[in-house]
Every structure is written in structure tokens, then in C-alpha cells.
Design an enzyme around this catalytic site. Structure first.
Site, PDB file in Angstrom:
ATOM      1  CB  SER A 108      -0.885   0.006   1.246  1.00  0.00           C
ATOM      2  OG  SER A 108      -1.498   1.265   1.412  1.00  0.00           O
ATOM      3  CE1 TYR A 130      -6.797   3.701  -2.147  1.00  0.00           C
ATOM      4  CE2 TYR A 130      -4.818   4.281  -0.935  1.00  0.00           C
ATOM      5  CZ  TYR A 130      -5.951   3.524  -1.065  1.00  0.00           C
ATOM      6  OH  TYR A 130      -6.258   2.581  -0.120  1.00  0.00           O
ATOM      7  CB  THR A 156      -6.740   1.401  -5.010  1.00  0.00           C
ATOM      8  OG1 THR A 156      -5.840   0.315  -4.794  1.00  0.00           O
ATOM      9  CG2 THR A 156      -8.046   1.131  -4.278  1.00  0.00           C
ATOM     10  CE  LYS A 254      -7.364  -3.774  -3.455  1.00  0.00           C
ATOM     11  NZ  LYS A 254      -8.135  -2.855  -2.634  1.00  0.00           N
ATOM     12  CG  HIS A 278     -11.260  -0.414  -0.536  1.00  0.00           C
ATOM     13  ND1 HIS A 278     -10.601   0.305  -1.486  1.00  0.00           N
ATOM     14  CD2 HIS A 278     -10.485  -0.320   0.574  1.00  0.00           C
ATOM     15  CE1 HIS A 278      -9.493   0.820  -0.996  1.00  0.00           C
ATOM     16  NE2 HIS A 278      -9.390   0.441   0.260  1.00  0.00           N
TER      17      HIS A 278
HETATM   18  C1  LIG Z   1      -7.524  -2.525   7.310  1.00  0.00           C
HETATM   19  C2  LIG Z   1      -7.549  -2.463   5.831  1.00  0.00           C
HETATM   20  C3  LIG Z   1      -6.726  -1.558   5.144  1.00  0.00           C
HETATM   21  C4  LIG Z   1      -6.756  -1.497   3.748  1.00  0.00           C
HETATM   22  N1  LIG Z   1      -5.913  -0.628   3.087  1.00  0.00           N
HETATM   23  C5  LIG Z   1      -5.912  -0.621   1.728  1.00  0.00           C
HETATM   24  C6  LIG Z   1      -4.999   0.198   1.017  1.00  0.00           C
HETATM   25  O1  LIG Z   1      -4.202   0.926   1.597  1.00  0.00           O
HETATM   26  N2  LIG Z   1      -5.050   0.163  -0.343  1.00  0.00           N
HETATM   27  C7  LIG Z   1      -5.928  -0.645  -1.024  1.00  0.00           C
HETATM   28  O2  LIG Z   1      -5.922  -0.653  -2.247  1.00  0.00           O
HETATM   29  N3  LIG Z   1      -6.774  -1.442  -0.372  1.00  0.00           N
HETATM   30  C8  LIG Z   1      -6.787  -1.462   0.990  1.00  0.00           C
HETATM   31  N4  LIG Z   1      -7.640  -2.297   1.650  1.00  0.00           N
HETATM   32  C9  LIG Z   1      -8.512  -3.215   0.885  1.00  0.00           C
HETATM   33  C10 LIG Z   1      -7.793  -4.547   0.641  1.00  0.00           C
HETATM   34  O3  LIG Z   1      -6.722  -4.399  -0.250  1.00  0.00           O
HETATM   35  C11 LIG Z   1      -8.753  -5.589   0.078  1.00  0.00           C
HETATM   36  O4  LIG Z   1      -9.425  -5.068  -1.036  1.00  0.00           O
HETATM   37  C12 LIG Z   1      -9.772  -6.088   1.104  1.00  0.00           C
HETATM   38  O5  LIG Z   1      -9.213  -6.162   2.401  1.00  0.00           O
HETATM   39  C13 LIG Z   1     -10.280  -7.457   0.711  1.00  0.00           C
HETATM   40  O6  LIG Z   1     -11.241  -7.913   1.599  1.00  0.00           O
HETATM   41  P1  LIG Z   1     -10.900  -8.921   2.805  1.00  0.00           P
HETATM   42  O7  LIG Z   1     -10.267  -8.122   3.867  1.00  0.00           O
HETATM   43  O8  LIG Z   1     -12.241  -9.453   3.189  1.00  0.00           O
HETATM   44  O9  LIG Z   1      -9.963  -9.985   2.265  1.00  0.00           O
HETATM   45  C14 LIG Z   1      -7.627  -2.351   3.040  1.00  0.00           C
HETATM   46  C15 LIG Z   1      -8.432  -3.270   3.738  1.00  0.00           C
HETATM   47  C16 LIG Z   1      -8.405  -3.321   5.113  1.00  0.00           C
HETATM   48  C17 LIG Z   1      -9.273  -4.330   5.829  1.00  0.00           C
END
Ligand SMILES: Cc1cc2nc3c(=O)[nH]c(=O)nc-3n(C[C@H](O)[C@H](O)[C@H](O)COP(=O)(O)O)c2cc1C
Length: 390
Positions: A108, A130, A156, A254, A278
């Protein structure tokens, strides 16, 4: 010390909850508004069933594949997550685990560790950004990632800046100063193992974003980075095509849920997309990504690699997603819970749980490889699929 190995992701989650301060655990649970999309991501996988064979199964099964041109040991990618305070080694521990198990890792742009420290221990890192900041800043971040050896980029696009959760959001300080430490002290003292893991390194969670720093400048704080992103005008499809061209290599968009958007991702020249909401942290009420997958895979699966994320907790979920047309899945919370529970070994444990689950499901279905999976392997109930924007 007891056995730290865990047999399922649910056990890892319970251990993470016991080990992490309340605010840090709350930041991992995330979700938005009423939590409808986060819940649907989980429920939808449970609605799908399997159509097993009882004899004639091959003796061994091949889980390996390629994702964005990278050979990987199984169709699971560690999705980028910007969570800073889970573990002192943070993304470096995750990267070591990904390297040990032969899977791709997304880093990230809100990560706590600089990309150079992450690519030093793993050769298969995708840098996530982003649409945030000026074009010059984006180019500078891309070039830094390229110089560090990132093998691809994740752009993303899905974010609505939803704020407010019916169950209440954790308090996250701007920086770890004395005031923040006093306020968080009761939580930290209630979780001595976590507190000690940071105390012995001599560093508190930094809550800064080193991968967004301008050359020679200090890293912005997490909230500084968030503010930049909120103030940036949303990307147009021309902007997306521009960024794809700037990078000039494998790039995954994404956050796609609609068929018409998926077609525009193809037109913009991207290599891959992930069907994603997300993890339910975005526009609450968006259907589970697994429901939106097959319409998108049918429409563009021959032109770009289609991945999916949201709600993957076991190997059987990975198989369901592949059967519905995904090339691979991405996981978020599952590996964060593993990281919280047992550091690098905990992330490896999660990957091993998924690998074991994929293998046993393939065996039950009588399939020799992940590439053989198809729609006939799963039971899809009527009304399951959502074909958005087709
Ligand atoms: C705590 C947390 C932080 C996240 N931070 C980002 C991020 O910085 N960039 C991003 O593209 N997605 C982020 N996501 C989304 C994840 O990349 C992913 O799409 C998502 O967690 C998938 O669902 P799952 O947690 O049920 O596996 C984040 C998700 C969570 C739970």
C-alpha cells in the site's frame, strides 16, 4: 510458550483480537456505515456450494499459476493494506512470508515501511497507489517504485470517503506523541504482548507514509496523506490511461464492480483488474464482489486478467472464485490477522491454511490443477449473480 500454529483463519482472527489493542483491531475490522457490503462479502461465499466427484481423482494437484506475468505457487495475492500498527516489522514481515511461500504481495502507498525495505526481501512486489496528488507526484512515486524493483502497479480507484460506522470508529492519532500515548495507554497496557513487541524495538508505530514522501522531505503523516487524496479531483478514464502509459508495465486496476467499467479498464490498456468493493470499506450497499465476478469475467476475461477480493477466508473460497472465472484472489484481513497473531510465521500460516484448503477442495472436485476449474464445479443458487452495468 504454547503452540502458535492455527488451523483456520477464524482462529487467527480470535488470536488477533486477543493480542491487539482495541483500536488497532477495530482498524482491521474496518467496514463502513452499516457494514452491509463487508457482511455480504462473507455471506455470498457461503451461499455457493460444490459439486464433488468420489472416484477418478488425480494423484496430485498443481496449484501454481501466473499473475501479471509472475510465476506464483498458488492463485492468492496479498492485497495492499495500509495498516500501520499491527506488528513492528509490518510489511517487511509480510514480504518475507510472501517470499517464503512464493506469492505476490501488494504494498500500500499508505504502508509503514519504505518500498526499498520490502523489495529487498521479496522480488514480487506490486506497488499500490491511489489517484492522489499531482501528476508530477504520481510520476515520482511510480519511478521510485520502479527503481526499487516493483514488478507491477495496483491502481486503486474505488473510494467514496465514507465516514461513520454504526459500531463506532477507533480513534487514530495524527502522530504518536505524548498526548496520544497517554490516551492510548489503558488499551496498550491491556495488551502487554503487543506493547512489549514494539517496546523492545525502541520504536512506536510511526503512523507516517514513507512511500509518499517527496525526495529529501519527511514522510507525510497518515492523515496528511489521506487529506491529499481527499482533495485530489477524482480520476477520469483518460487519467487512468495516462497512468497506465506512464508505468508501461503490468498494472492492475483495483475496485471494479461493473461490466461497463471493466470494459473501460480494457480500453485504458491495463493488464488486469480486481473485482472488489475494498473489503466493504467503501460504498456500503455495493454487492459482494464474488456476486459481480462472473459477469465481468465473461465480458473481459479474454482481454485482461480478472482477480477478485473481499471475504476470502479459506481455500474453498479461492476455488469458488476460480470456478466463477477469477484467475486469482486477493486477501486482506486474513493475512493481517495472521500477522497480528504471529508475525511473519502467522502470515505463512495463513497462506498454508489456504494452500491446504485449495488442495483438498481440488481433490474433492477431482481436479488436477487450478486451471481446470470451471462453473460446473460449483453450485450457484438462483439470484446469486449481480451483473452490474452490462
Ligand atoms: C484494514 C484495511 C486496510 C486497507 N488498506 C488498503 C490500502 O491501503 N489500499 C488498497 O488498495 N486497499 C486497501 N484495503 C482493501 C484490501 O486491499 C482488500 O481489497 C480487502 O481487504 C479485501 O477484503 P478482505 O479483507 O475481506 O480480504 C484495506 C483493507 C483493510 C481491511
Amino acid at each position: 510458550m504454547g503452540n502458535k500454529w492455527f488451523e483456520t483463519v477464524a482462529v487467527a482472527q480470535r488470536r488477533a483480537q486477543r493480542r491487539l489493542p482495541r483500536s488497532v483491531y477495530g482498524a482491521l475490522i474496518a467496514g463502513s456505515e452499516k457494514g452491509l457490503s463487508a457482511l455480504d462479502n462473507l455471506d455470498a461465499f457461503d451461499e455457493l456450494g460444490f459439486a464433488p466427484h468420489v472416484a477418478g481423482a488425480p494423484e496430485s494437484r498443481d496449484l501454481s499459476t501466473t499473475v501479471l506475468g509472475q510465476a506464483v505457487s498458488m492463485p492468492v495475492v496479498l492485497s495492499p493494506t495500509g495498516v500501520q500498527a499491527v506488528h513492528p516489522q509490518g510489511e517487511v514481515a509480510v514480504a518475507r512470508a510472501a517470499a517464503a511461500r512464493g506469492v505476490l504481495m501488494g504494498l500500500s502507498s499508505f504502508a509503514s515501511q519504505p518500498i526499498e525495505a520490502v523489495t529487498r526481501v521479496h522480488g514480487q512486489v506490486l506497488f499500490q497507489l491511489y489517484w492522489s496528488g499531482t501528476r508530477d507526484e504520481m510520476i515520482q512515486r511510480l519511478e521510485r517504485a520502479r527503481a526499487a524493483g516493483a514488478v507491477g502497479v495496483i491502481l486503486t480507484l474505488d473510494w467514496s470517503f465514507a465516514h461513520g460506522r454504526d459500531w463506532g470508529s477507533p480513534w487514530i492519532p495524527e502522530r504518536m506523541d505524548l498526548r496520544a500515548m497517554v490516551r492510548l495507554a489503558p488499551e496498550a497496557l491491556a495488551r502487554p504482548a503487543w506493547t512489549w513487541s514494539f517496546a523492545k524495538t525502541g520504536h512506536l508505530p510511526s503512523l507516517s507514509t514513507p512511500n509518499l514522501a517527496a525526495p529529501g522531505a519527511p514522510a507525510p503523516t497518515f492523515f496528511g496523506a489521506y487529506g491529499e487524496w481527499m482533495q485530489s479531483p477524482p480520476a477520469s478514464w483518460q487519467d487512468v490511461a495516462w497512468l497506465v502509459a506512464q508505468w508501461g508495465g503490468p498494472l492492475l486496476v483495483k475496485g471494479v464492480c461493473r461490466v461497463d467499467d471493466a470494459k473501460r479498464v480494457v480500453d485504458a490498456g491495463a493488464t488486469a483488474l480486481s473485482v472488489s468493493n475494498h473489503g466493504g470499506n467503501n460504498l456500503d450497499g455495493t454487492p459482494a464482489s464474488i456476486r459481480a465476478l462472473s459477469a465481468i469475467a465473461e465480458a473481459v476475461g479474454d482481454e485482461v486478467e480478472v482477480l477478485v477480493d473481499g471475504g476470502v477466508r479459506r481455500g474453498g473460497d479461492v476455488v469458488k472464485a476460480l470456478a466463477l472465472g477469477a484467475r486469482a484472489v486477493m486477501i486482506g484481513r486474513a493475512y493481517l490477522w495472521g500477522l497480528a497473531a504471529n508475525g511473519q510465521a502467522g502470515v505463512e500460516n495463513v497462506l498454508d491454511v489456504l494452500r491446504g484448503g485449495i488442495d483438498s477442495t481440488l481433490r474433492g472436485l477431482g481436479r488436477a490443477s487450478v486451471g481446470e476449474l470451471g462453473r460446473e464445479d460449483v453450485v450457484v443458487p438462483p439470484g446469486f449473480t449481480r451483473s452490474l452495468g452490462s
